[in-house]
Scaffold this active site. Structure first.
Site, PDB file in Angstrom:
ATOM      1  N   SER A  84       0.820  -1.218   0.000  1.00  0.00           N
ATOM      2  CA  SER A  84       0.000   0.000   0.000  1.00  0.00           C
ATOM      3  C   SER A  84       0.853   1.267   0.000  1.00  0.00           C
ATOM      4  O   SER A  84       0.326   2.368  -0.036  1.00  0.00           O
ATOM      5  CB  SER A  84      -0.950   0.006   1.205  1.00  0.00           C
ATOM      6  N   ASN A 118      -1.991  -2.444  13.053  1.00  0.00           N
ATOM      7  CA  ASN A 118      -3.453  -2.296  13.036  1.00  0.00           C
ATOM      8  C   ASN A 118      -3.918  -1.045  13.789  1.00  0.00           C
ATOM      9  O   ASN A 118      -4.769  -0.302  13.286  1.00  0.00           O
ATOM     10  CB  ASN A 118      -4.119  -3.545  13.612  1.00  0.00           C
ATOM     11  N   THR A 157     -40.435  26.063 -10.050  1.00  0.00           N
ATOM     12  CA  THR A 157     -40.714  24.718  -9.547  1.00  0.00           C
ATOM     13  C   THR A 157     -40.999  23.899 -10.801  1.00  0.00           C
ATOM     14  O   THR A 157     -41.544  24.427 -11.781  1.00  0.00           O
ATOM     15  CB  THR A 157     -41.939  24.661  -8.603  1.00  0.00           C
ATOM     16  N   HIS A 158     -40.610  22.656 -10.813  1.00  0.00           N
ATOM     17  CA  HIS A 158     -40.736  21.805 -12.013  1.00  0.00           C
ATOM     18  C   HIS A 158     -40.025  22.424 -13.214  1.00  0.00           C
ATOM     19  O   HIS A 158     -40.392  22.173 -14.356  1.00  0.00           O
ATOM     20  CB  HIS A 158     -42.200  21.548 -12.382  1.00  0.00           C
ATOM     21  N   SER A 198     -14.487  25.052 -28.366  1.00  0.00           N
ATOM     22  CA  SER A 198     -14.698  23.835 -29.145  1.00  0.00           C
ATOM     23  C   SER A 198     -13.626  23.749 -30.222  1.00  0.00           C
ATOM     24  O   SER A 198     -13.185  24.767 -30.751  1.00  0.00           O
ATOM     25  CB  SER A 198     -16.082  23.879 -29.788  1.00  0.00           C
ATOM     26  N   LYS A 224     -18.221  28.640 -29.955  1.00  0.00           N
ATOM     27  CA  LYS A 224     -18.568  28.042 -28.663  1.00  0.00           C
ATOM     28  C   LYS A 224     -17.751  28.571 -27.490  1.00  0.00           C
ATOM     29  O   LYS A 224     -16.560  28.840 -27.610  1.00  0.00           O
ATOM     30  CB  LYS A 224     -18.379  26.530 -28.731  1.00  0.00           C
ATOM     31  N   GLU A 272     -19.642  21.566 -15.685  1.00  0.00           N
ATOM     32  CA  GLU A 272     -20.016  20.199 -16.098  1.00  0.00           C
ATOM     33  C   GLU A 272     -19.135  19.161 -15.403  1.00  0.00           C
ATOM     34  O   GLU A 272     -19.615  18.109 -14.961  1.00  0.00           O
ATOM     35  CB  GLU A 272     -19.910  20.056 -17.618  1.00  0.00           C
ATOM     36  N   LYS A 325      -8.274   3.410   1.571  1.00  0.00           N
ATOM     37  CA  LYS A 325      -7.419   4.582   1.380  1.00  0.00           C
ATOM     38  C   LYS A 325      -7.557   5.265   0.027  1.00  0.00           C
ATOM     39  O   LYS A 325      -7.854   6.458  -0.044  1.00  0.00           O
ATOM     40  CB  LYS A 325      -5.964   4.222   1.636  1.00  0.00           C
TER      41      LYS A 325
HETATM   42  N1  ARG Z   1      -1.449  -1.263   4.900  1.00  0.00           N
HETATM   43  C1  ARG Z   1      -2.308  -1.757   5.907  1.00  0.00           C
HETATM   44  C2  ARG Z   1      -3.670  -1.095   5.772  1.00  0.00           C
HETATM   45  O1  ARG Z   1      -3.739  -0.147   5.100  1.00  0.00           O
HETATM   46  C3  ARG Z   1      -1.742  -1.484   7.248  1.00  0.00           C
HETATM   47  C4  ARG Z   1      -2.145  -2.442   8.304  1.00  0.00           C
HETATM   48  C5  ARG Z   1      -1.515  -3.751   8.058  1.00  0.00           C
HETATM   49  N2  ARG Z   1      -1.823  -4.673   9.087  1.00  0.00           N
HETATM   50  C6  ARG Z   1      -1.677  -5.989   8.917  1.00  0.00           C
HETATM   51  N3  ARG Z   1      -1.984  -6.733   9.897  1.00  0.00           N
HETATM   52  N4  ARG Z   1      -1.267  -6.490   7.789  1.00  0.00           N
HETATM   53  O2  ARG Z   1      -4.632  -1.498   6.326  1.00  0.00           O
END
Ligand code: ARG
Length: 456
Positions: free
Chosen positions: A22, A109, A154-155, A276, A282, A289, A324
């Site tokens: 990650s 964790n 409205t509408h 455009s 344009k 948008e 993430k």
């Molecule tokens: N990269 C992990 C996450 O985003 C970090 C935690 C990893 N923990 C583990 N027990 N492998 O969740």
């Protein structure tokens, strides 16, 4: 280099590494990771779990990493699994033995739960600034346009005359609620998960109140399993972002309509428009948008994380790493949209004469004509019918209600007198709407005062 190589006899398969890592995205919270580690080791030293010397070496090392990452001297290289491994490995490389003590009484964790919270908290503050900036722009337009008449719809059918100030006030309300939501989330999420370990706390005498205070949280979390498994705050944040995106999208849609050849209520500044490749005439509202369009990916992030979390057993599961990229993308997207939209709004030209002419057309004063009859003793339901017939007559003649002769009015109802013309003028229609929250200037002034206080 792996933090967990001990019990393994084989090298990790490269594809497994690539799939599992990650660092390529969580390197974003290097600052929060280091901040969390500094707090953790400060507490470890206070509790006598590491020596003061080791603590000082670790903090100096962490600060060095931070400085080197920020100056670009230290790059995030692909062999590390995540930001936590990256920082720890670098620390050990820099300061040796002492670096190996940082992870005492901690798991990735609770570390990642902490980093994500710190990151979201920082971003909530940034988002709040941007929403506040947009509110400031809206308030400015409101103050300048208490007498700028336009049709209210409205509408998508012309309904009653309002003012531009009133229309902008509706968005002021929406974005104020968005700020309220951000504030609520920040408050609810502001509990510190650090010290929860992998899932069951630790055997070290950690002082969780200490790290809670050092990191600016209100209280420590009270269940270590929930602490590492909770991503409610991510879901709440993505939900708030979705609502902001929805509001921006509705606003964008109106700007696009108003900017169309048919409406011509506004003209976008050249610097916020695009052309455009084929049609030389344009000038397109691409920014509005795109803001409207990007709503889809923000909603997508919300649905994705809800789906990922559904059915996950306690406590931590690697599925949660999926939070993430979604969150980062949604935050970046909404921040970008807020900044661009505010810029577009601050450079827009409102074509007041076109708006006013439009407000006068389309029988926007029909309700007021009916109300006039009510004021002269006619029951509302009858008044509604009488004015409806007058509208039919006008449609037939291709004129507005105010262009009928007094005779024609009186043929429909003897209750009409010559002050009917003043009663149904656009200015009167707006001015007489004095209930709090209505477009009448008197009511709007009160609201503007309240908004000014809110932004102070
Ligand atoms: N990269 C992990 C996450 O985003 C970090 C935690 C990893 N923990 C583990 N027990 N492998 O969740």
């Amino acid at each position: 280099m792996k933090l967990w190589g001990g019990r393994f006899t084989k090298e990790e398969n490269q594809l497994v590494h690539n799939f599992n890592e990650s660092l390529s995205f969580d390197h974003r919270f290097y600052r929060q990771d280091i901040e969390g580690s500094i707090a953790h080791v400060t507490m470890l030293a206070r509790q006598g779990i590491v020596t003061l010397e080791d603590k000082d070496a670790i903090i100096a090392g962490l600060r060095g990493i931070l400085a080197d990452v920020e100056s670009g001297k230290l790059e995030f290289t692909a062999e590390h699994e995540d930001i936590h491994s990256f920082v720890e490995a670098n620390l050990i490389q820099r300061i040796g033995e002492a670096g190996k003590r940082l992870h005492t009484g901690r798991s990735r964790n609770d570390q990642v739960a902490l980093d994500m919270k710190l990151y979201c908290r920082d971003e909530i503050d940034e988002l709040d600034k941007l929403v506040k900036g947009l509110l400031g722009e809206l308030l400015k337009i409101m103050k300048e346009n208490l007498d700028t008449y336009m049709p209210g719809f409205t509408h998508l059918q012309k309904a009653q005359p309002i003012t531009l100030a009133h229309h902008m006030g509706a968005y002021f309300e929406m974005f104020s609620r968005d700020r309220g939501r951000l504030k609520d989330i920040r408050k609810r999420m502001n509990t510190c998960p650090l010290g929860s370990g992998a899932l069951a706390g630790t055997t070290y005498p950690l002082d969780r109140d200490c790290t809670t205070g050092l990191l600016g949280f209100d209280t420590p979390t009270l269940n270590s399993m929930d602490s590492v498994a909770d991503r409610d705050y991510v879901i709440e944040l993505l939900s708030a972002l979705s609502t902001i995106a929805m509001h921006l999208s509705r606003f964008s849609e109106e700007i696009i309509l108003w900017n169309s050849n048919e409406y011509q209520f506004v003209e976008l500044d050249d610097s916020y428009s695009t052309g455009s490749s084929i049609m030389p005439q344009k000038k397109n509202p691409d920014i509005a948008e795109l803001v409207r369009g990007k709503t889809g990916r923000v909603y997508g992030a919300l649905v994705a994380i809800l789906t990922t979390m559904k059915g996950l057993p306690l406590a931590y599961n690697k599925d949660m790493q999926e939070d993430k990229e979604l969150t980062f993308d949604a935050i970046d997207t909404v921040k970008g949209c807020l900044a661009l939209f505010t810029g577009m709004l601050s450079t827009i030209t409102f074509k007041k004469d076109v708006m006013e002419t439009s407000a006068k057309k389309g029988f926007t004063n029909a309700t007021d004509a009916a109300d006039y009859l009510v004021g002269h003793g006619v029951p509302f339901r009858d008044a509604h019918g009488i004015v409806g017939q007058l509208v039919l007559l006008c449609l037939d003649k291709g004129i507005g209600l105010d262009e009928l002769s007094l005779e024609e009015f009186r043929q429909a109802s003897p209750a009409f007198e010559k002050d009917i013309y003043d009663a149904i003028s656009m200015e009167t229609c707006v001015k007489r709407r004095i209930t709090l929250g209505a477009p009448g200037q008197e009511a709007m002034r009160q609201v503007i005062l309240a908004y000014e206080k809110l932004l102070d």
